[in-house]
Motif scaffolding. Sequence first.
Motif, PDB file in Angstrom:
ATOM      1  N   PHE A 144       0.826  -1.207   0.000  1.00  0.00           N
ATOM      2  CA  PHE A 144       0.000   0.000   0.000  1.00  0.00           C
ATOM      3  C   PHE A 144       0.862   1.260   0.000  1.00  0.00           C
ATOM      4  CE2 PHE A 144      -4.026  -1.981   2.067  1.00  0.00           C
ATOM      5  CZ  PHE A 144      -4.307  -2.628   0.883  1.00  0.00           C
ATOM      6  N   ILE A 145       1.966   1.242   0.715  1.00  0.00           N
ATOM      7  CA  ILE A 145       2.868   2.401   0.730  1.00  0.00           C
ATOM      8  C   ILE A 145       3.490   2.594  -0.655  1.00  0.00           C
ATOM      9  CG2 ILE A 145       5.040   3.282   1.680  1.00  0.00           C
ATOM     10  CD1 ILE A 145       4.229   1.886   4.336  1.00  0.00           C
ATOM     11  N   ILE A 146       3.949   1.502  -1.262  1.00  0.00           N
ATOM     12  CA  ILE A 146       4.524   1.580  -2.609  1.00  0.00           C
ATOM     13  C   ILE A 146       3.474   2.038  -3.611  1.00  0.00           C
ATOM     14  CG2 ILE A 146       5.463   0.174  -4.497  1.00  0.00           C
ATOM     15  CD1 ILE A 146       6.857  -1.514  -2.288  1.00  0.00           C
ATOM     16  N   GLN A 147       2.246   1.520  -3.467  1.00  0.00           N
ATOM     17  CA  GLN A 147       1.167   1.904  -4.376  1.00  0.00           C
ATOM     18  C   GLN A 147       0.832   3.388  -4.233  1.00  0.00           C
ATOM     19  OE1 GLN A 147       0.121  -0.214  -6.612  1.00  0.00           O
ATOM     20  NE2 GLN A 147      -1.320   1.197  -7.520  1.00  0.00           N
ATOM     21  N   SER A 148       0.856   3.918  -3.016  1.00  0.00           N
ATOM     22  CA  SER A 148       0.577   5.346  -2.839  1.00  0.00           C
ATOM     23  C   SER A 148       1.682   6.195  -3.465  1.00  0.00           C
ATOM     24  CB  SER A 148       0.404   5.688  -1.359  1.00  0.00           C
ATOM     25  OG  SER A 148       1.627   5.603  -0.666  1.00  0.00           O
ATOM     26  N   ASN A 149       2.924   5.748  -3.351  1.00  0.00           N
ATOM     27  CA  ASN A 149       4.023   6.472  -4.001  1.00  0.00           C
ATOM     28  C   ASN A 149       3.890   6.414  -5.523  1.00  0.00           C
ATOM     29  OD1 ASN A 149       5.143   7.130  -1.522  1.00  0.00           O
ATOM     30  ND2 ASN A 149       6.511   5.368  -1.503  1.00  0.00           N
ATOM     31  N   THR A 150       3.438   5.275  -6.043  1.00  0.00           N
ATOM     32  CA  THR A 150       3.222   5.138  -7.475  1.00  0.00           C
ATOM     33  C   THR A 150       2.107   6.065  -7.943  1.00  0.00           C
ATOM     34  OG1 THR A 150       3.928   2.838  -7.350  1.00  0.00           O
ATOM     35  CG2 THR A 150       2.721   3.485  -9.316  1.00  0.00           C
ATOM     36  N   LEU A 151       1.046   6.167  -7.133  1.00  0.00           N
ATOM     37  CA  LEU A 151      -0.049   7.071  -7.491  1.00  0.00           C
ATOM     38  C   LEU A 151       0.400   8.533  -7.476  1.00  0.00           C
ATOM     39  CD1 LEU A 151      -3.132   5.478  -5.707  1.00  0.00           C
ATOM     40  CD2 LEU A 151      -2.708   5.660  -8.154  1.00  0.00           C
ATOM     41  N   VAL A 152       1.320   8.885  -6.575  1.00  0.00           N
ATOM     42  CA  VAL A 152       1.858  10.248  -6.563  1.00  0.00           C
ATOM     43  C   VAL A 152       2.610  10.518  -7.867  1.00  0.00           C
ATOM     44  CG1 VAL A 152       3.570  11.753  -5.471  1.00  0.00           C
ATOM     45  CG2 VAL A 152       1.954  10.497  -4.059  1.00  0.00           C
ATOM     46  N   LEU A 153       3.437   9.561  -8.281  1.00  0.00           N
ATOM     47  CA  LEU A 153       4.172   9.721  -9.544  1.00  0.00           C
ATOM     48  C   LEU A 153       3.211   9.812 -10.726  1.00  0.00           C
ATOM     49  CD1 LEU A 153       7.141   7.227  -9.059  1.00  0.00           C
ATOM     50  CD2 LEU A 153       7.251   9.724  -9.149  1.00  0.00           C
ATOM     51  N   ALA A 154       2.196   8.952 -10.748  1.00  0.00           N
ATOM     52  CA  ALA A 154       1.230   8.972 -11.848  1.00  0.00           C
ATOM     53  C   ALA A 154       0.446  10.286 -11.864  1.00  0.00           C
ATOM     54  CB  ALA A 154       0.272   7.796 -11.722  1.00  0.00           C
ATOM     55  N   LYS A 155       0.119  10.798 -10.690  1.00  0.00           N
ATOM     56  CA  LYS A 155      -0.598  12.071 -10.606  1.00  0.00           C
ATOM     57  C   LYS A 155       0.273  13.203 -11.142  1.00  0.00           C
ATOM     58  CE  LYS A 155      -2.665  15.223  -7.345  1.00  0.00           C
ATOM     59  NZ  LYS A 155      -2.699  15.664  -5.981  1.00  0.00           N
ATOM     60  N   ASN A 156       1.560  13.183 -10.816  1.00  0.00           N
ATOM     61  CA  ASN A 156       2.475  14.211 -11.326  1.00  0.00           C
ATOM     62  C   ASN A 156       2.620  14.128 -12.839  1.00  0.00           C
ATOM     63  OD1 ASN A 156       2.889  15.168  -8.738  1.00  0.00           O
ATOM     64  ND2 ASN A 156       4.772  14.004  -8.426  1.00  0.00           N
ATOM     65  N   PHE A 157       2.713  12.901 -13.380  1.00  0.00           N
ATOM     66  CA  PHE A 157       2.784  12.742 -14.833  1.00  0.00           C
ATOM     67  C   PHE A 157       1.507  13.230 -15.493  1.00  0.00           C
ATOM     68  CE2 PHE A 157       5.997   9.127 -14.298  1.00  0.00           C
ATOM     69  CZ  PHE A 157       7.061   9.957 -14.592  1.00  0.00           C
TER      70      PHE A 157
END
Length: 165
Positions: A144-157
């Motif tokens: 879940f922590i990794i997934q939230s970090n991935t969502l932050v990156l995807a949101k920035n992209f």
Amino acid sequence: MKNTILFKTLVDILYILHFIGLVGIIFVIPFGIVNNNQVNINVEDWSLFYWLISIMSLITYIIFLRGLYYLRTMARFLLTNKYFSEKIIENLKKSGNHFLFTGIISFALFFILWLNKLYGGKFELIYDSNLLIPLFLTIIGMFFIIQSNTLVLAKNFKEENELTV
């Protein structure tokens, strides 16, 4: 959308069942009916050590329940179809942190109880499914922590691409 509704419903059911379990535990402890799974000793025979273990187990249970609460909140925001929402990212990270802490504390409690048995002259190496639960919670928390970090990156992209067009 059906999968999201099913996910939200299952998380709600799990949360409600665990909350009822917590309330049940709190009301049953004063009557001395409780038996600690890891120790197999009746409440009347508990020493201060076993009381501390039980209190830490209860605190761990509450941390797990808070993780489920944040997962419920995240599932509610998923129903809005805003997958890159800041609320989803925050709640997913909070839920992951709580599940990770639950797994770590549970491992520590198992290790402390194992050391206590070893100190008491009982050497046991048992493969038990109770040991797999903290491992699973630790893995889920990290995911879940990794997934939230991935969502932050995807949101920035996504924001970057929207500015480009």
